[in-house]
Design a protein around this motif. Structure first.
Motif, PDB file in Angstrom:
ATOM      1  N   ILE A 178      37.320  35.222  48.245  1.00 38.22           N
ATOM      2  CA  ILE A 178      37.519  34.615  46.926  1.00 38.22           C
ATOM      3  C   ILE A 178      38.388  35.512  46.049  1.00 38.22           C
ATOM      4  CG2 ILE A 178      36.357  33.799  44.836  1.00 38.22           C
ATOM      5  CD1 ILE A 178      33.975  33.074  46.625  1.00 38.22           C
ATOM      6  N   LEU A 179      38.201  36.822  46.154  1.00 40.40           N
ATOM      7  CA  LEU A 179      39.048  37.747  45.390  1.00 40.40           C
ATOM      8  C   LEU A 179      40.513  37.610  45.785  1.00 40.40           C
ATOM      9  CD1 LEU A 179      37.056  41.108  45.187  1.00 40.40           C
ATOM     10  CD2 LEU A 179      37.878  39.735  43.267  1.00 40.40           C
ATOM     11  N   ALA A 180      40.764  37.401  47.068  1.00 39.57           N
ATOM     12  CA  ALA A 180      42.142  37.275  47.537  1.00 39.57           C
ATOM     13  C   ALA A 180      42.801  35.998  47.039  1.00 39.57           C
ATOM     14  CB  ALA A 180      42.176  37.322  49.066  1.00 39.57           C
ATOM     15  N   ALA A 181      42.002  34.930  46.907  1.00 44.63           N
ATOM     16  CA  ALA A 181      42.566  33.637  46.507  1.00 44.63           C
ATOM     17  C   ALA A 181      42.488  33.399  45.007  1.00 44.63           C
ATOM     18  CB  ALA A 181      41.842  32.508  47.247  1.00 44.63           C
ATOM     19  N   ARG A 182      41.311  33.627  44.417  1.00 47.44           N
ATOM     20  CA  ARG A 182      41.094  33.367  42.989  1.00 47.44           C
ATOM     21  C   ARG A 182      40.258  34.478  42.380  1.00 47.44           C
ATOM     22  NH1 ARG A 182      41.516  28.290  40.826  1.00 47.44           N
ATOM     23  NH2 ARG A 182      41.060  29.427  38.891  1.00 47.44           N
ATOM     24  N   PRO A 183      40.836  35.642  42.135  1.00 45.76           N
ATOM     25  CA  PRO A 183      40.046  36.751  41.581  1.00 45.76           C
ATOM     26  C   PRO A 183      39.450  36.453  40.217  1.00 45.76           C
ATOM     27  CG  PRO A 183      42.398  37.226  41.485  1.00 45.76           C
ATOM     28  CD  PRO A 183      42.242  36.000  42.328  1.00 45.76           C
ATOM     29  N   ASP A 184      40.052  35.525  39.480  1.00 45.30           N
ATOM     30  CA  ASP A 184      39.540  35.201  38.151  1.00 45.30           C
ATOM     31  C   ASP A 184      38.188  34.502  38.200  1.00 45.30           C
ATOM     32  OD1 ASP A 184      41.251  33.130  39.362  1.00 45.30           O
ATOM     33  OD2 ASP A 184      40.727  31.944  37.595  1.00 45.30           O
ATOM     34  N   LEU A 185      37.802  33.999  39.378  1.00 47.27           N
ATOM     35  CA  LEU A 185      36.536  33.297  39.509  1.00 47.27           C
ATOM     36  C   LEU A 185      35.370  34.222  39.853  1.00 47.27           C
ATOM     37  CD1 LEU A 185      37.564  30.031  41.416  1.00 47.27           C
ATOM     38  CD2 LEU A 185      37.228  30.365  38.954  1.00 47.27           C
ATOM     39  N   VAL A 186      35.653  35.488  40.121  1.00 50.68           N
ATOM     40  CA  VAL A 186      34.595  36.432  40.492  1.00 50.68           C
ATOM     41  C   VAL A 186      34.169  37.191  39.243  1.00 50.68           C
ATOM     42  CG1 VAL A 186      33.937  38.339  41.997  1.00 50.68           C
ATOM     43  CG2 VAL A 186      35.587  36.631  42.791  1.00 50.68           C
ATOM     44  N   ARG A 187      33.059  36.801  38.680  1.00 55.74           N
ATOM     45  CA  ARG A 187      32.623  37.405  37.420  1.00 55.74           C
ATOM     46  C   ARG A 187      32.345  38.892  37.570  1.00 55.74           C
ATOM     47  NH1 ARG A 187      28.430  38.448  33.888  1.00 55.74           N
ATOM     48  NH2 ARG A 187      28.750  37.650  31.776  1.00 55.74           N
ATOM     49  N   GLY A 188      31.816  39.292  38.709  1.00 55.36           N
ATOM     50  CA  GLY A 188      31.503  40.692  38.919  1.00 55.36           C
ATOM     51  C   GLY A 188      32.711  41.593  39.034  1.00 55.36           C
ATOM     52  N   ALA A 189      33.904  41.000  39.152  1.00 59.07           N
ATOM     53  CA  ALA A 189      35.130  41.800  39.283  1.00 59.07           C
ATOM     54  C   ALA A 189      35.775  42.104  37.945  1.00 59.07           C
ATOM     55  CB  ALA A 189      36.126  41.068  40.185  1.00 59.07           C
ATOM     56  N   ARG A 190      35.211  41.567  36.877  1.00 58.48           N
ATOM     57  CA  ARG A 190      35.816  41.821  35.574  1.00 58.48           C
ATOM     58  C   ARG A 190      35.774  43.308  35.246  1.00 58.48           C
ATOM     59  NH1 ARG A 190      33.142  36.810  32.099  1.00 58.48           N
ATOM     60  NH2 ARG A 190      34.047  35.132  33.362  1.00 58.48           N
ATOM     61  N   GLY A 191      36.895  43.825  34.791  1.00 53.17           N
ATOM     62  CA  GLY A 191      37.002  45.245  34.495  1.00 53.17           C
ATOM     63  C   GLY A 191      37.596  46.050  35.623  1.00 53.17           C
ATOM     64  N   THR A 192      37.718  45.437  36.816  1.00 47.95           N
ATOM     65  CA  THR A 192      38.313  46.136  37.946  1.00 47.95           C
ATOM     66  C   THR A 192      39.666  45.563  38.326  1.00 47.95           C
ATOM     67  OG1 THR A 192      37.284  44.698  39.602  1.00 47.95           O
ATOM     68  CG2 THR A 192      36.020  46.607  38.874  1.00 47.95           C
ATOM     69  N   LEU A 193      39.990  44.388  37.774  1.00 48.97           N
ATOM     70  CA  LEU A 193      41.260  43.757  38.101  1.00 48.97           C
ATOM     71  C   LEU A 193      42.363  44.296  37.199  1.00 48.97           C
ATOM     72  CD1 LEU A 193      40.065  40.054  38.467  1.00 48.97           C
ATOM     73  CD2 LEU A 193      40.436  41.729  40.274  1.00 48.97           C
ATOM     74  N   PRO A 194      43.571  44.436  37.721  1.00 46.99           N
ATOM     75  CA  PRO A 194      44.663  44.893  36.865  1.00 46.99           C
ATOM     76  C   PRO A 194      44.965  43.875  35.785  1.00 46.99           C
ATOM     77  CG  PRO A 194      45.493  44.139  38.994  1.00 46.99           C
ATOM     78  CD  PRO A 194      43.995  44.178  39.108  1.00 46.99           C
ATOM     79  N   ALA A 195      45.319  44.357  34.606  1.00 47.19           N
ATOM     80  CA  ALA A 195      45.626  43.457  33.497  1.00 47.19           C
ATOM     81  C   ALA A 195      46.891  42.661  33.801  1.00 47.19           C
ATOM     82  CB  ALA A 195      45.820  44.268  32.220  1.00 47.19           C
TER      83      ALA A 195
END
Length: 229
Positions: free
Chosen positions: A202-219
């Motif tokens: 899911i991170l590879a396709a739609r990282p915006d949908l992974v709530r737990g990834a907030r703060g780790t994704l590049p702006a």
């Protein structure tokens, strides 16, 4: 891990129903803060369907119980722990009332174990692991795997605790604890692998949908082409 009817005495079953009810009510209030909108609401539904399907695959582990994947941490990482508790509660209610998977009188015990303990203990382990790992996208599925692994034996040990307090079947506590602990460590490994794979995909396709990834994704930076004059 579904608790069948008659496995725990009436007092314990009523007590777990009350505790689970308070936890679900609190999660219902907290879920509004997890920003479930028109984009993420369908994901919560898909998570519930996946959890439902994975939990329907039961296999006996001895001592009168069965084992299966839980999906608690996967749900919590994708849509938030409070929403995950609500998803697990709906799944467990449908299983109990329509498919006789888990006792109706034990619905409180099952929600407490899988919808509360597995979700929040596993999500707590996920947050701790994520804090210890580098701030990178790959840290999210690794931390999710850690949380998923912890959640399964954690819920199993909570079940052993309930049995120690109000067990109603003639199974020695030591035998029950050894069976539940041993098998659910193995199940936890399988759950960790599936969670890592699902979160990575899911991170590879739609990282915006992974709530737990907030703060780790590049702006994200919006760039507009320069006009050549």
């Amino acid at each position: 891990m579904h608790v069948p009817d008659g496995f725990l005495d009436a007092t314990t079953s009523v007590a777990t129903l009350a505790v689970a009810g308070v936890a679900v009510a609190g999660s219902l209030a907290r879920a509004a803060k997890e920003e479930v909108d028109d984009r993420t609401a369908p994901l919560a539904g898909l998570v519930a369907v996946f959890v439902f399907a994975s939990q329907m695959l039961n296999f006996p582990v001895g001592a009168g119980t069965s084992g299966h994947l839980i999906g608690a941490v996967l749900a919590a990482v994708l849509v938030g722990p409070a929403t995950a508790t609500l998803c697990l509660t709906v799944v467990l209610a449908v299983q109990a009332f329509l498919f006789a998977d888990g006792g109706v009188s034990a619905i409180g015990s099952n929600v407490l174990l899988m919808g509360v303990v597995a979700v929040w203990v596993g999500y707590g382990a996920f947050r701790v692991a994520l804090a210890l790992l580098p701030t990178r996208v790959w840290s999210v599925p690794v931390a999710a795997g850690v949380g998923a692994f912890v959640s399964v034996p954690g819920a199993a040990l909570a079940f052993v605790g309930l049995y120690a307090v109000g067990g109603a079947v003639p199974i020695p506590l030591s035998t029950f604890a050894l069976t539940m602990g041993g098998w659910h460590v193995l199940i936890g490994l399988g759950e960790a692998l599936i969670t890592v794979f699902a979160v990575s995909s899911i991170l590879a396709a739609r990282p915006d949908l992974v709530r737990g990834a907030r703060g780790t994704l590049p702006a994200l930076e919006l760039r507009t082409p320069e006009v050549v004059r």
